[in-house]
Design a protein around this motif. Structure first.
Motif, mmCIF file in Angstrom:
data_model
loop_
_atom_site.group_PDB
_atom_site.id
_atom_site.type_symbol
_atom_site.label_atom_id
_atom_site.label_comp_id
_atom_site.label_asym_id
_atom_site.label_seq_id
_atom_site.Cartn_x
_atom_site.Cartn_y
_atom_site.Cartn_z
ATOM 1 N N ARG A 282 -3.025 -8.090 -43.238
ATOM 2 C CA ARG A 282 -2.909 -8.712 -41.922
ATOM 3 C C ARG A 282 -3.702 -10.016 -41.854
ATOM 4 N NH1 ARG A 282 -4.945 -3.645 -41.513
ATOM 5 N NH2 ARG A 282 -7.186 -3.440 -41.359
ATOM 6 N N ALA B 119 -0.312 -12.596 -40.475
ATOM 7 C CA ALA B 119 0.669 -11.802 -39.736
ATOM 8 C C ALA B 119 0.651 -10.428 -40.392
ATOM 9 C CB ALA B 119 2.057 -12.432 -39.837
ATOM 10 N N LEU B 120 1.460 -9.510 -39.882
ATOM 11 C CA LEU B 120 1.622 -8.240 -40.578
ATOM 12 C C LEU B 120 2.288 -8.530 -41.913
ATOM 13 C CD1 LEU B 120 1.573 -5.118 -40.646
ATOM 14 C CD2 LEU B 120 3.856 -5.197 -39.629
ATOM 15 N N GLU B 121 1.663 -8.096 -43.001
ATOM 16 C CA GLU B 121 2.165 -8.367 -44.343
ATOM 17 C C GLU B 121 2.243 -7.055 -45.119
ATOM 18 O OE1 GLU B 121 0.003 -12.733 -44.618
ATOM 19 O OE2 GLU B 121 -0.920 -11.013 -45.609
ATOM 20 N N SER C 121 6.174 -10.897 -45.052
ATOM 21 C CA SER C 121 5.465 -11.158 -43.797
ATOM 22 C C SER C 121 6.394 -11.020 -42.607
ATOM 23 C CB SER C 121 4.869 -12.570 -43.809
ATOM 24 O OG SER C 121 3.931 -12.687 -44.843
ATOM 25 N N ALA D 82 -1.074 -8.090 -35.489
ATOM 26 C CA ALA D 82 -1.028 -7.621 -36.873
ATOM 27 C C ALA D 82 -2.033 -6.509 -37.149
ATOM 28 C CB ALA D 82 -1.259 -8.796 -37.813
#
Length: 196
Positions: free
Chosen positions: A94, A97-99, A109, A143
């Motif tokens: 994170r 972004a949320l990864e 991502s 995220a």
């Protein structure tokens, strides 16, 4: 209590701004169309231009999401989608972004779930008090929060006997849910311009 079968995450500001723009575009299309009729022009011309705007709003603000299921995470980004089954998930990050990192080492991502950003620097943070009190009624979709939900569901999947597939990755696919409306709006605009 059992976890929900599927949970979809989007940021609230993107949804609000997206729907406000779509309502404004629809109203503007009606007003401009009626003005064009009074002037004796083609009333579809403004609708065609505004249709492209509406398609862009759909692609950029309303369609992107992250769907967490009992055995996978599905990311809908601007014009691509990716589904990461837990057996092919190596890590959840994170940074921006949320990864999601798959077992082949590829990073995926999410456009829909960025990191939390503070509008102004926070002063005198008492981390113990912040951890033990509710600052807000809802935690929000950022995220850090969504990564926590993904990690929790991933652990639950492992405890239920899920087996990883080392070295196996996943691939992005073109998102027809984004490309078809965008292409249709552009084709409609071209047809209106050629006919009108």
């Amino acid at each position: 209590m059992a976890a929900p079968e599927s949970q979809t995450y989007r940021t609230l500001p993107a949804r609000i701004v997206g729907w406000v723009i779509l309502v404004a575009v629809a109203g503007l299309a009606v007003v401009m169309g009626s003005v064009e009729v009074r002037l004796g022009n083609n009333p579809l011309s403004p609708a065609a231009f505004l249709g492209v705007v509406a398609a862009i709003v759909w692609v950029v603000l309303l369609r992107p999401s992250v769907r967490l299921e009992s055995d996978r995470v599905a990311m809908s980004n601007l014009v691509t989608d990716v589904v990461v089954p837990f057996e092919r998930l190596a890590a959840v990050k994170r940074q921006w972004a949320l990864e999601l990192i798959d077992n082949a080492g590829t990073k995926h991502s999410s456009w829909a779930i960025p990191v939390r950003r503070e509008l102004r620097p926070r002063k005198d943070i008492d981390s113990y008090a912040e951890a033990t009190t509710k600052g807000k009624a809802r935690e929000g979709n950022n995220a850090e929060v969504v990564a926590g939900h993904v990690e929790k569901q991933w652990q639950r999947w492992k405890l239920d006997g899920g087996v990883a597939e080392p070295g196996q990755g996943v691939h992005r696919t073109w998102a027809l849910g984004a490309l078809v409306p965008l292409a249709a709006a552009i084709v409609f605009l071209v047809v209106v311009l050629l006919v009108g």
